[in-house]
Design a protein around this motif. Sequence first.
Motif, PDB file in Angstrom:
ATOM      1  N   SER A 139      25.821  21.068   2.947  1.00 18.03           N
ATOM      2  CA  SER A 139      26.112  21.840   2.899  1.00 18.03           C
ATOM      3  C   SER A 139      26.546  23.060   3.410  1.00 18.03           C
ATOM      4  CB  SER A 139      24.494  22.865   3.968  1.00 18.03           C
ATOM      5  OG  SER A 139      24.786  22.670   4.873  1.00 18.03           O
ATOM      6  N   THR A 170      29.097  24.118   0.166  1.00 17.65           N
ATOM      7  CA  THR A 170      28.352  25.011  -0.943  1.00 17.65           C
ATOM      8  C   THR A 170      28.112  26.296  -0.276  1.00 17.65           C
ATOM      9  OG1 THR A 170      26.457  23.663  -0.139  1.00 17.65           O
ATOM     10  CG2 THR A 170      27.525  23.012  -2.426  1.00 17.65           C
ATOM     11  N   THR A 180      23.779  20.018  -4.795  1.00 16.13           N
ATOM     12  CA  THR A 180      23.941  19.822  -3.429  1.00 16.13           C
ATOM     13  C   THR A 180      22.537  19.235  -3.134  1.00 16.13           C
ATOM     14  OG1 THR A 180      22.150  22.125  -3.436  1.00 16.13           O
ATOM     15  CG2 THR A 180      24.043  22.641  -4.036  1.00 16.13           C
TER      16      THR A 180
END
Length: 263
Positions: A69, A72, A150
């Motif tokens: 994370s 992204t 992800t």
Amino acid sequence: MLRSSHKVLTLRLGTSGYAVSPGTLRGGAWQKWPADEHDKDMLCPIEERLAALKLNIASCALLDVVLDSTLTRVQVIRFPAGVRKPTERAAFLKVAFRNVFGRDANTWHVIAEPTYVNEPTPAVAIDDKVMQAITTLAERHRLKLRSLRTAFSDAFNSARRNFSAHMGAFALLENARVSIGLWRHRNWIALSTQPLAAGDGEALAALCTQMFSRIDPPMLAGTLYIAGADKPLSVPLSEGWTTQWLQADGNAFVIHIPRAKAA
């Protein structure tokens, strides 16, 4: 050595480091990026790290990339009626992310699954420079980039067999951040990534409660599934919500069941 057209190398990336593992396994020790020569407290941009990274590809021909994370940004979007062509949707996504994250989104590569108008769908943004660095890395090693996803979606897909609630939340803790997704009747209705100190169950509860209240109608009950924590967290959610801690088990997550105390 001949390469098998089916063998996969999985590369997990974050601003703090990376991990490489054969196949699609979650294994592979997390390695920190080396410190810079001139400033050991600062890391150079991830694209420069990737340019210098040498992979032990063995006989692999395919590359899967999983981004944590820190690299992204996500949100749930709905394409309005009249926004159907790929160029129209690309422009809509750019505006949607710019409205939430500001002008930085102008340099992001945004991806969303094709869907019907007004249907909720996850959208993911990656910096254009990072995207280009990943493509160049694959080309340099003569690997075909098979997938780019992800860490949140990767963990969710590994854990989803544990989910029984028709309305719930999934939280992935990684690298001092948390990614939270809310779903209702098999549809994502909200996604968010936020900073979170390790083990801070109260802060996680506050973030979740804030997300629950913004949903129309509000989410008053469900199960919060937590992955990535080293040990169970005390997350004081409102009545109607329960929590489940998911432990890593090989390439999947399973619900942690506390051992019964000896009589």
